[in-house]
Write an enzyme that holds these catalytic residues in place. Structure first.
Site, PDB file in Angstrom:
ATOM      1  N   LYS A 103       0.859  -1.182   0.000  1.00  0.00           N
ATOM      2  CA  LYS A 103       0.000   0.000   0.000  1.00  0.00           C
ATOM      3  C   LYS A 103       0.899   1.237   0.000  1.00  0.00           C
ATOM      4  O   LYS A 103       1.851   1.306   0.785  1.00  0.00           O
ATOM      5  CB  LYS A 103      -0.848  -0.052   1.270  1.00  0.00           C
ATOM      6  CG  LYS A 103      -1.917   0.975   1.377  1.00  0.00           C
ATOM      7  CD  LYS A 103      -2.726   0.703   2.656  1.00  0.00           C
ATOM      8  CE  LYS A 103      -3.619   1.886   2.961  1.00  0.00           C
ATOM      9  NZ  LYS A 103      -4.276   1.740   4.250  1.00  0.00           N
ATOM     10  N   HIS A 105      -0.190   4.514   0.339  1.00  0.00           N
ATOM     11  CA  HIS A 105      -0.776   5.682   1.013  1.00  0.00           C
ATOM     12  C   HIS A 105      -1.130   5.277   2.444  1.00  0.00           C
ATOM     13  O   HIS A 105      -0.915   4.128   2.827  1.00  0.00           O
ATOM     14  CB  HIS A 105      -2.017   6.154   0.250  1.00  0.00           C
ATOM     15  CG  HIS A 105      -3.069   5.100   0.143  1.00  0.00           C
ATOM     16  ND1 HIS A 105      -3.015   4.078  -0.780  1.00  0.00           N
ATOM     17  CD2 HIS A 105      -4.168   4.874   0.880  1.00  0.00           C
ATOM     18  CE1 HIS A 105      -4.063   3.293  -0.617  1.00  0.00           C
ATOM     19  NE2 HIS A 105      -4.764   3.746   0.378  1.00  0.00           N
TER      20      HIS A 105
END
Ligand code: OMP
Length: 214
Positions: A103, A105
């Protein structure tokens, strides 16, 4: 066989997690039995399953710092095991799992939960040819952590590339210990002593003869 192992086999049969018939495996082999951990599909069943993993960890005296559940199937298994270690054995251990895709963010990263550091104990469902577990070992490469051990529900005790079982090869190649709640041999022993599913014994024995380790 320990009492908890016999209870585990009966529990898996009762919920049709362990089934007999004809199944195509990831390795391409046609197996007369299949263990589908995903079929422990209620809260109570998952809790009980976590309890069996916890029993195997305590029984094996396994030393580790963090439980790791590999995505996807290992995630609920590691979570349930951590809960049962705390509830039933008074051991509050850190646990984490990986994402399939990192991921970029928010909190970011590949792992969720505690930071994977030190000796990791991987909680997974089944080892057949060892492909899935090798992927997990590669995943932690470069971290300040190493896989110290693996616990699976079923060791199918099938040959890997040579005469050793896939698990024996993983243990040899990476210097780790693989523990299982039960092995294929325990399942056969259970069928023999209980007389249940007797019609499947010939194909089960033939499969062990063909793909099993001595
Ligand atoms: P290997 O990567 O060959 O070790 O296979 C392990 C995976 O096969 C497991 O993580 C399962 O996804 C799947 N599997 C089962 O779940 N139960 C079985 O009884 C057999 C297999 C399998 O396909 O070998």
């Amino acid at each position: 066989m320990h009492d908890y192992q016999r209870r585990f086999i009966e529990f898996a049969l009762e919920h049709e997690v362990l089934r007999f018939g004809e199944f195509t495996l990831k390795s391409g082999r046609t197996s007369p039995y299949f263990f589908n951990a995903g079929a422990f599909d209620t809260g109570a069943r998952l809790a009980a399953l976590g309890g069996f993993y916890a029993d195997a960890i305590v029984d094996g005296g396994l030393a580790f710092d963090v439980l790791l559940g590999p995505a996807y199937k290992g995630i609920p298994l590691a979570a349930a095991t951590a809960v049962r270690l705390a509830d039933a054995h008074d051991r509050d251990v850190p646990w984490c799992f990986n994402r399939k895709e990192a991921k970029d963010h928010g909190e970011g990263g590949l792992f969720v939960g505690t930071e994977p550091k030190g000796r990791l104990l991987v909680i997974d469902d089944v080892i057949t040819a060892g492909t899935a577990i090798r992927e997990v070992i590669a995943l932690v490469d470069g971290l300040d952590a190493s896989v110290a051990g693996v616990v699976v529900a079923v060791d199918r005790r099938e040959r890997g590339t040579g005469e050793l079982s896939a698990i024996q090869e993983v243990e040899r190649d990476f210097g780790i210990t693989v523990t299982s709640i039960v092995s294929f041999d325990d399942i056969i022993e259970y069928l023999e002593e209980s007389g249940r599913f007797a019609e499947h014994l010939p194909s089960v024995r033939a499969y062990r003869e063909r793909y099993g380790v001595a």
